[in-house]
Design a protein around this motif. Structure first.
Motif, short mmCIF file in Angstrom:
data_model
loop_
_atom_site.label_atom_id
_atom_site.label_comp_id
_atom_site.label_asym_id
_atom_site.label_seq_id
_atom_site.Cartn_x
_atom_site.Cartn_y
_atom_site.Cartn_z
N LYS A 292 34.50 -3.52 -2.73
CA LYS A 292 33.75 -3.40 -3.98
C LYS A 292 33.72 -4.76 -4.68
O LYS A 292 34.76 -5.36 -4.94
CB LYS A 292 34.38 -2.35 -4.90
CG LYS A 292 33.48 -1.99 -6.08
CD LYS A 292 34.02 -0.81 -6.85
CE LYS A 292 33.05 -0.41 -7.96
NZ LYS A 292 33.55 0.72 -8.77
N VAL A 293 32.51 -5.22 -4.98
CA VAL A 293 32.34 -6.55 -5.56
C VAL A 293 31.69 -6.46 -6.94
O VAL A 293 31.12 -5.43 -7.30
CB VAL A 293 31.48 -7.45 -4.65
CG1 VAL A 293 32.09 -7.58 -3.26
CG2 VAL A 293 30.05 -6.92 -4.55
N MET A 294 31.78 -7.57 -7.68
CA MET A 294 31.13 -7.63 -8.99
C MET A 294 30.45 -8.98 -9.16
O MET A 294 30.90 -10.00 -8.61
CB MET A 294 32.17 -7.41 -10.10
CG MET A 294 33.26 -8.44 -10.17
SD MET A 294 34.63 -7.96 -11.26
CE MET A 294 33.81 -7.83 -12.83
N ALA A 295 29.36 -8.97 -9.92
CA ALA A 295 28.63 -10.20 -10.24
C ALA A 295 28.03 -10.02 -11.63
O ALA A 295 27.86 -8.89 -12.09
CB ALA A 295 27.53 -10.44 -9.21
N PRO A 296 27.70 -11.11 -12.33
CA PRO A 296 27.07 -10.96 -13.65
C PRO A 296 25.80 -10.11 -13.55
O PRO A 296 25.05 -10.23 -12.57
CB PRO A 296 26.74 -12.41 -14.05
CG PRO A 296 27.74 -13.23 -13.29
CD PRO A 296 27.94 -12.51 -11.99
N TRP A 297 25.59 -9.25 -14.55
CA TRP A 297 24.46 -8.31 -14.52
C TRP A 297 23.13 -9.04 -14.37
O TRP A 297 22.84 -10.00 -15.08
CB TRP A 297 24.45 -7.46 -15.78
CG TRP A 297 23.18 -6.65 -15.92
CD1 TRP A 297 22.14 -6.87 -16.77
CD2 TRP A 297 22.83 -5.49 -15.14
NE1 TRP A 297 21.16 -5.92 -16.58
CE2 TRP A 297 21.55 -5.07 -15.58
CE3 TRP A 297 23.46 -4.79 -14.11
CZ2 TRP A 297 20.89 -3.96 -15.04
CZ3 TRP A 297 22.80 -3.69 -13.57
CH2 TRP A 297 21.54 -3.28 -14.02
#
Length: 442
Positions: free
Chosen positions: A404-409
């Protein structure tokens, strides 16, 4: 004015796929689907019977619906509705309860949506649930759940699913491929195969017991469907996950290196009491084979703690077994007694406080395993499918191997696939990334 209908789904991916299909049936009958939090003329609750908690939540959800519209017609469908129809019908505010076969014809059972004085029950004998209804879930997701199989012929001593869903039976291969093509045509990038016991696919097409096709035939055929970027196998029994399937996934065009394989216990003595169809050695062999051909594969494990007769020694056997196994995360279930199952009358009930303590220990082990798996993936190049929600200024997504990854919206990233480099683990436990190409708005 169109009548409004809202749905609430408890339980598994299979329930979500069936809710979606039932909802499309309502829309074809002229209903407007709205969110469960909105005012509707009818609320449909798709129930689950796997855990004690799911049973208890039903009453809470009925109250939520009544709060929004006290005059609304309320229907209960699904596994709990098949097992305990009278119990659900007695819940204040419930007007209609439909069993395993009736739920797919729900619009035939409703009239002018006038509330009933008592809940009306239409429930078949489970032996009559011998035909197959295909379904898939699409909507607000970047992925779809595609049902390929229903029911189960296994007799695990803790499980009510055969009582709630009937014998194992499968969709035809042609119909699965048709549904997959429909999903693909709507721009959905990932399909998750779902069922009660999907490795048993091919058994019981329309009530007969001929094996027209095997699970491997299904996997090979789906891999050829145009327009599907990702195919993911949901939970599959270790004894039914053959080396041929593992090796095919490793070389396939669309299937991703992610497996979810129920274990339930690392103790052979407990596996025998559960009437599972394998011993721990077979499980070790499956994990070893996956990691041999797909070293970066993600492997999830179901495990039950507090089964009757599980001593501290049995539990520690499970703990050490899992600790030494090259797996990525656990789904931990605290055993709860289910009526009409052999386990519910077994001696050696484990006190609830010990069940919860063991559950907590395994959840801690799961967090450790997930962290170690994520760390092993840092600095690797992966493909991410981004989800559709803005969560506190970030967009989330999953790599093909379920990191599970995240990046700026960025709304332009929703439902798109991108090659990325995994760079670091955030304090939230998610992985940050670096794009390896200019994001494509597609």
């Amino acid at each position: 004015m169109k009548k409004k209908v809202a749905f609430y789904t408890l339980g598994c991916k299979l329930n979500f796929s069936e809710t979606s299909t039932i909802a499309r049936g309502f829309q074809e009958e002229g209903f407007q689907r709205v969110d469960f939090s909105e005012k509707a003329d009818m609320y449909v609750i798709n129930t689950c019977s796997v855990t004690e908690n799911a049973d208890k939540r039903f009453k809470t959800i009925v109250k939520q619906a009544q709060k929004v519209n006290p005059q609304a017609f309320i229907a209960a469908i699904g596994c709990y509705a098949q097992l305990k129809p009278e119990e659900l019908a007695a819940v204040d505010g419930v007007d209609l309860v439909l069993g395993a076969t009736e739920k797919f014809k729900i619009t035939d059972y409703i009239n002018d949506l006038t509330k009933n004085d008592f809940g009306e029950v239409h429930s078949c004998e489970i032996e009559d649930a011998d035909f197959y209804v295909g379904s898939y879930a699409i909507g607000d997701r970047t992925r779809a759940f595609l049902k390929v199989q229903d029911g189960c012929d296994y007799k695990c001593t803790y499980c009510t699913i055969p009582l709630a869903r009937g014998i194992s039976r499968s969709d035809t291969l042609d119909n699965v491929l048709k549904n997959a093509a429909e999903i693909s045509a709507q721009g959905i990038k990932e399909i998750v195969l779902t069922g009660v016991n999907i490795g048993d696919y091919g058994k019981g097409e329309f009530g007969n017991k001929k094996h027209e096709h095997t699970f491997l035939d299904l996997v090979r055929a789906l891999d050829k469907v145009e327009g599907i970027h990702r195919l993911r196998i949901s939970s599959i029994e270790p004894n039914l996950l053959k080396n041929e399937t593992i090796n095919f996934v490793a070389e396939s065009r669309s299937f991703v290196p992610h497996f979810h394989i129920p274990l339930q216990s690392g103790s052979d003595a407990i596996l025998k009491k559960m009437r599972r169809r394998y011993m721990s050695k077979l499980y070790v062999d499956r994990v070893r084979q996956i990691k041999e051909v797909m070293p970066h594969a993600c492997i999830g494990v179901d495990v039950i703690v507090g089964f009757p007769g599980e001593t501290d020694e049995h539990f520690l056997e499970t703990y050490h077994f899992l600790n030494e196994l090259d797996i990525s995360y656990l789904h931990v279930f605290t055993y709860s007694e289910r009526e009409n199952t052999p386990a519910s009358t077994m001696e050696g009930a484990v006190p609830k406080n010990i069940r919860h303590k063991r559950s907590k220990m395994l959840r801690g082990l799961s967090a450790k395993k997930r962290r170690a798996f994520y760390e092993s993936q840092l600095n690797s190049t992966r493909t991410v499918l981004f989800e559709g929600e803005n969560k506190e200024g970030y967009i989330h997504g999953f790599t093909e191997n379920y990191v599970k990854v995240m990046a700026p919206w960025d709304p332009g990233l929703v439902n798109t696939l991108h090659r990325v480099k995994l760079t670091e683990i955030d304090e939230t436990g998610l992985v940050r990334l670096e794009f390896l190409e200019t994001p494509v708005r597609a």
